[in-house]
Design an enzyme around this catalytic site. Structure first.
Site, short mmCIF file in Angstrom:
data_model
loop_
_atom_site.label_atom_id
_atom_site.label_comp_id
_atom_site.label_asym_id
_atom_site.label_seq_id
_atom_site.Cartn_x
_atom_site.Cartn_y
_atom_site.Cartn_z
N CYS A 8 63.86 22.55 -10.73
CA CYS A 8 64.40 22.38 -12.08
C CYS A 8 65.91 22.60 -12.01
O CYS A 8 66.51 22.43 -10.94
CB CYS A 8 63.71 23.31 -13.08
N ARG A 14 61.36 26.82 -15.37
CA ARG A 14 60.31 25.84 -15.09
C ARG A 14 59.85 25.82 -13.64
O ARG A 14 58.65 25.86 -13.37
CB ARG A 14 60.77 24.44 -15.52
N ASP A 126 62.87 21.91 -21.15
CA ASP A 126 63.53 23.17 -20.81
C ASP A 126 63.36 24.16 -21.96
O ASP A 126 63.86 23.91 -23.06
CB ASP A 126 65.01 22.93 -20.53
#
Length: 163
Positions: A8, A14, A126
């Protein structure tokens, strides 16, 4: 041995979530000894920092543990080390394609390519600037995609002849 890297932006929300979820699901499916899992970020914003506390708390509520997760940035040798490099969104995938040697680009994909409908091929949003519900949404998506990835690993090896 299958070597899988989740990527990420900063490697604090994440991708470390995907790392711990996939590791747990692979272990539960009897694949624990057949996989090596790690995570990294496309940017160095949080290098050396632990996972975001909100991500860790959301994961803890579902039985996952962030133990020893320290953010790092993608390195050039990752494209040689890992058999499969899974981006958490299309922007990460584009960044990885720019960094990756052309001969290794077949190792790059979106994590959500392994998800079920309606999430297949989508981005994992996100949650960093949002509320607590965003971290649960991220977990829902990642769990689904990791289930699909475990199924793929059980059905056919990612890389044949490698140990």
């Amino acid at each position: 041995m299958h070597r899988i890297l989740f990527v990420c932006t900063g490697n604090i929300c994440r991708s470390p979530t995907a790392e711990v979820v996939f590791r747990a699901k692979a272990q539960a499916a009897g694949l624990g000894e057949r996989v090596f899992v790690d995570s990294a970020g496309t940017a160095g914003y949080h290098v050396g920092e632990p996972a975001d506390g909100r991500s860790a708390e959301a994961a803890r509520r579902r039985g996952y543990r962030f133990e020893g997760q320290i953010a790092r940035q993608v390195r050039a040798d990752d494209f040689e080390t890992f058999d499969l490099i899974l981006a958490l969104d299309a922007g990460h995938l584009a960044a990885l394609r720019r960094l990756c040697p052309p001969a290794r680009r077949d190792r790059l994909a979106l994590l959500m390519d392994h998800a079920s409908s309606p999430w297949v091929g989508t981005d994992v949003p996100d949650p960093y600037y949002g509320g607590a519900g965003g971290f649960d949404d991220v977990l829902d998506r990642i769990e689904d995609a990791c289930d699909g990835l475990v199924t793929r690993l059980n059905a056919a090896p990612l890389v044949s002849g490698k140990s």
